[in-house]
Design an enzyme around this catalytic site. Sequence first.
Site, PDB file in Angstrom:
ATOM      1  N   ARG A  13       1.037  12.008  -9.690  1.00  0.00           N
ATOM      2  CA  ARG A  13       1.483  10.619  -9.459  1.00  0.00           C
ATOM      3  C   ARG A  13       2.804  10.324 -10.149  1.00  0.00           C
ATOM      4  NH1 ARG A  13      -2.742   7.647  -7.201  1.00  0.00           N
ATOM      5  NH2 ARG A  13      -4.813   8.131  -7.972  1.00  0.00           N
ATOM      6  N   GLU A  24       0.847  -1.201   0.000  1.00  0.00           N
ATOM      7  CA  GLU A  24       0.000   0.000   0.000  1.00  0.00           C
ATOM      8  C   GLU A  24       0.882   1.251   0.000  1.00  0.00           C
ATOM      9  OE1 GLU A  24      -2.395   1.656  -0.671  1.00  0.00           O
ATOM     10  OE2 GLU A  24      -3.920   1.804   0.880  1.00  0.00           O
ATOM     11  N   ASP A  25       0.350   2.357  -0.474  1.00  0.00           N
ATOM     12  CA  ASP A  25       1.136   3.590  -0.492  1.00  0.00           C
ATOM     13  C   ASP A  25       1.274   4.208   0.899  1.00  0.00           C
ATOM     14  OD1 ASP A  25      -1.529   4.389  -0.326  1.00  0.00           O
ATOM     15  OD2 ASP A  25      -1.468   5.748  -2.036  1.00  0.00           O
ATOM     16  N   PHE A  82       0.257  16.506   3.678  1.00  0.00           N
ATOM     17  CA  PHE A  82      -0.227  15.781   2.504  1.00  0.00           C
ATOM     18  C   PHE A  82       0.904  15.665   1.500  1.00  0.00           C
ATOM     19  CE2 PHE A  82      -2.738  14.759  -1.203  1.00  0.00           C
ATOM     20  CZ  PHE A  82      -3.664  13.876  -0.657  1.00  0.00           C
ATOM     21  N   ASP A  98      -2.865   6.037   6.713  1.00  0.00           N
ATOM     22  CA  ASP A  98      -3.229   7.351   7.239  1.00  0.00           C
ATOM     23  C   ASP A  98      -4.192   7.119   8.404  1.00  0.00           C
ATOM     24  OD1 ASP A  98      -3.652  10.078   7.494  1.00  0.00           O
ATOM     25  OD2 ASP A  98      -4.860  10.282   5.705  1.00  0.00           O
TER      26      ASP A  98
HETATM   27  P1  IMP Z   1      -6.472   5.667   5.137  1.00  0.00           P
HETATM   28  O1  IMP Z   1      -6.935   6.971   5.707  1.00  0.00           O
HETATM   29  O2  IMP Z   1      -5.407   5.009   6.004  1.00  0.00           O
HETATM   30  O3  IMP Z   1      -7.631   4.771   4.863  1.00  0.00           O
HETATM   31  O4  IMP Z   1      -5.744   5.986   3.765  1.00  0.00           O
HETATM   32  C1  IMP Z   1      -6.403   5.807   2.564  1.00  0.00           C
HETATM   33  C2  IMP Z   1      -5.663   6.320   1.377  1.00  0.00           C
HETATM   34  O5  IMP Z   1      -5.604   7.705   1.409  1.00  0.00           O
HETATM   35  C3  IMP Z   1      -4.229   5.908   1.166  1.00  0.00           C
HETATM   36  O6  IMP Z   1      -4.084   4.645   0.626  1.00  0.00           O
HETATM   37  C4  IMP Z   1      -3.788   6.962   0.168  1.00  0.00           C
HETATM   38  O7  IMP Z   1      -4.103   6.550  -1.140  1.00  0.00           O
HETATM   39  C5  IMP Z   1      -4.626   8.146   0.545  1.00  0.00           C
HETATM   40  N1  IMP Z   1      -3.792   9.128   1.223  1.00  0.00           N
HETATM   41  C6  IMP Z   1      -3.638   9.345   2.547  1.00  0.00           C
HETATM   42  N2  IMP Z   1      -2.773  10.340   2.769  1.00  0.00           N
HETATM   43  C7  IMP Z   1      -2.364  10.755   1.552  1.00  0.00           C
HETATM   44  C8  IMP Z   1      -1.418  11.739   1.109  1.00  0.00           C
HETATM   45  O8  IMP Z   1      -0.761  12.446   1.897  1.00  0.00           O
HETATM   46  N3  IMP Z   1      -1.260  11.844  -0.232  1.00  0.00           N
HETATM   47  C9  IMP Z   1      -1.921  11.106  -1.138  1.00  0.00           C
HETATM   48  N4  IMP Z   1      -2.800  10.166  -0.778  1.00  0.00           N
HETATM   49  C10 IMP Z   1      -3.012   9.985   0.551  1.00  0.00           C
END
Ligand code: IMP
Length: 174
Positions: free
Chosen positions: A164, A98-99, A151, A102
């Site tokens: 991207r 996963e990237d 971010f 968050d």
């Molecule tokens: P979650 O809040 O952990 O569910 O994160 C969900 C998704 O939000 C991640 O897989 C990212 O694709 C996106 N995301 C969260 N923070 C960032 C950021 O700083 N930049 C770009 N995408 C983000």
Amino acid sequence: MKDMRREVLYDRSQIAARVKELAREISDDYQGRDLIVIGVLKGAFIFMADLIRALSIPCRVDFIKVASYGAGTESSGRIKMTKDIETELTGRDVLIVEDIVDSGLTLSWLVDYLKKKNPCSLKVCAFLDKSSRRKVPFTADYTGFTMDDGFVVGYGLDYNEQARYLPEVYIVKQ
Ligand code: IMP
């Protein structure tokens, strides 16, 4: 994109060095196993491409696509799968790539979902961890970088589908 102010957070060489370390760790842990790497689209595609090419063990790949973000920078909290995997996971060693972790909502959902497919092991490798932003507890098994709030874009990560393609990771300035 022109008016998105940004600053390099991790440059190409920092990313390459960390990816190499992660790949070494993963290769050691999965020596002799039959690894299936599942990339979470779209954000993880560049990280996953670099990571698997740095592994010293064979692996198979598949992708899953989920959406939790709308057009902004906050998780909606609702996870929707828009593309499922096509590989049988029963009895396999599975690594989710996963990237970013968050809020933790996406990965918690994904782990629950993929566990139901009865893999023999299921681990997570996340390129970035924003640990202070969790809404649900979640710890990745392998983490590239840990950062505070903010971010980021580039290296597969987007803001409204922009940026991207950038080879570095940038922090977006307000
Ligand atoms: P979650 O809040 O952990 O569910 O994160 C969900 C998704 O939000 C991640 O897989 C990212 O694709 C996106 N995301 C969260 N923070 C960032 C950021 O700083 N930049 C770009 N995408 C983000």
